[in-house]
Design an enzyme around this catalytic site. Structure first.
Site, mmCIF file in Angstrom:
data_model
loop_
_atom_site.group_PDB
_atom_site.id
_atom_site.type_symbol
_atom_site.label_atom_id
_atom_site.label_comp_id
_atom_site.label_asym_id
_atom_site.label_seq_id
_atom_site.Cartn_x
_atom_site.Cartn_y
_atom_site.Cartn_z
ATOM 1 N N SER A 1 -6.550 2.814 2.446
ATOM 2 C CA SER A 1 -6.122 3.550 1.262
ATOM 3 C C SER A 1 -6.392 5.045 1.443
ATOM 4 C CB SER A 1 -6.817 2.965 0.028
ATOM 5 O OG SER A 1 -6.236 3.428 -1.166
ATOM 6 N N ASP B 1 2.310 -3.629 -3.393
ATOM 7 C CA ASP B 1 1.428 -2.472 -3.445
ATOM 8 C C ASP B 1 2.289 -1.231 -3.700
ATOM 9 O OD1 ASP B 1 -0.315 -0.346 -2.909
ATOM 10 O OD2 ASP B 1 -0.946 -1.087 -0.960
ATOM 11 N N HIS C 1 -2.717 -4.293 -2.921
ATOM 12 C CA HIS C 1 -3.604 -3.242 -2.420
ATOM 13 C C HIS C 1 -5.053 -3.694 -2.547
ATOM 14 C CE1 HIS C 1 -4.088 1.089 -1.474
ATOM 15 N NE2 HIS C 1 -5.245 0.957 -2.105
#
Length: 327
Positions: free
Chosen positions: A166, A267, A297
């Protein structure tokens, strides 16, 4: 014309069950909390769905000195080895606002075990106390420090990879570009669902804006705390896909390190991850792209609950072993 597909129908049954349990728990979302409380809530929840920490021969707390003299916490994870090990420099996710070495320790331990390499997990400074580009500078300073200290730590400084998930994936991608600029070869950039774009306007940002763990409200919350203003969204150090440098030029990606990119199908960041993989390929960079169907995610930290997490761990470790020249 057939009716549009409900995005939730894409989720695997086990992933849907995890999301339903999270919803039933009724915890306040991070974006509804002040940053200090959001940090604490994230740490409290980390590990609930993750695998137990894998035992390793070596776990060592480190201190990385940043350019302004600040000591950044880091932790080294390594299996037993007779020779200096190659090393992955890892940056945790959390929207540049939450997360820590501790929250991602099970993942880093498992990668070290599976890939038979060392992992140095670095704590960069977080928003809102540290605004952009502090995290970028801390990530770069961590690589500088690791190159200088590798021999003393018993590591192979000629075989270094960078990675993260991320926001940490963003930092790893940007660090890989900066390493190219410095003439420092890296073995691999290992990117789990990295943030790559300056503006959240792709189709997956719309399809998965709510109800898929990382919501649009979370993204806005994180970036509002991290960025100094709207101009930062167009800086390549925040948006390696489409951001520009001080001269207004999009950064070229020729000769950056080869990439392994693992994305979640459900996501908001999926489209920009695919576009970044495409840009790398068009620049002649070797890219291994995996999209894990039916998961959201953050799934790599859900190893207790969904099998795709372990699959992704194994794929990433295989990529590391290949990049490091291991059998």
């Amino acid at each position: 014309m057939p009716p549009p597909i409900d995005p939730r129908e894409l989720l695997t049954p086990m992933m849907r069950g995890v999301l339903d349990r999270i919803a039933r728990a009724g915890h306040a979302p991070l974006h509804a909390l002040p940053p200090d409380q959001a940090k604490a809530a994230y740490e409290a929840g980390a590990g609930v769905l993750d695998i137990p920490p894998v035992p390793l021969a070596r776990v060592q707390d480190l201190r990385i000195v940043a350019r302004d003299g600040t000591a950044l916490a880091a932790r080294l994870f390594a299996p037993a080895a007779e020779h200096p090990l190659p090393v992955l420099l890892f940056f945790h996710g959390g929207g540049f606002t939450v997360g820590s070495v501790a929250s991602h320790e099970p993942l880093c331990r498992h990668l070290a075990h599976l890939a038979q390499c060392a992992v140095v997990s670095a704590d960069y400074r977080l928003a809102p106390q540290a605004k952009f580009p502090t995290a970028v500078e801390d990530a770069w300073d961590s690589l500088v420090w690791l190159r200088e200290q590798a021999v003393g730590l018993g590591l192979d400084g000629t075989r270094i990879a960078v990675g993260g998930d991320s926001a940490g994936g963003t930092l790893a991608a940007v660090t890989a570009i900066a390493a190219r600029d410095a003439g420092w070869p890296l073995a691999l950039q290992l990117l789990f669902y990295p943030g790559c774009a300056g503006h959240q306007d792709t189709a997956t940002h719309k399809s998965f804006a709510q109800g898929f763990l990382l919501e649009e409200a979370h993204i806005s919350y994180f970036f509002d705390h991290y960025l100094r203003g709207s101009a930062d969204r167009d800086d390549w150090r925040f948006a390696p896909l489409d951001g520009v440098d001080e001269k207004g030029h999009v950064r070229e990606l020729d000769e950056v390190a080869p990439a392994w990119i693992g994305l979640a199908e459900c996501d908001p960041l999926t489209d920009e991850g695919v576009m970044y993989a495409d840009r790398l390929r068009h620049a002649g960079v070797a890219v291994d792209l995996e999209i894990y169907a039916g998961v959201v995610h953050g799934f790599i930290n859900f190893g207790r609950a969904i099998p795709e997490a372990m699959t992704a761990h194994n794929h990433a470790a295989r990529a590391l072993r290949h990049a490091f020249g291991a059998p």
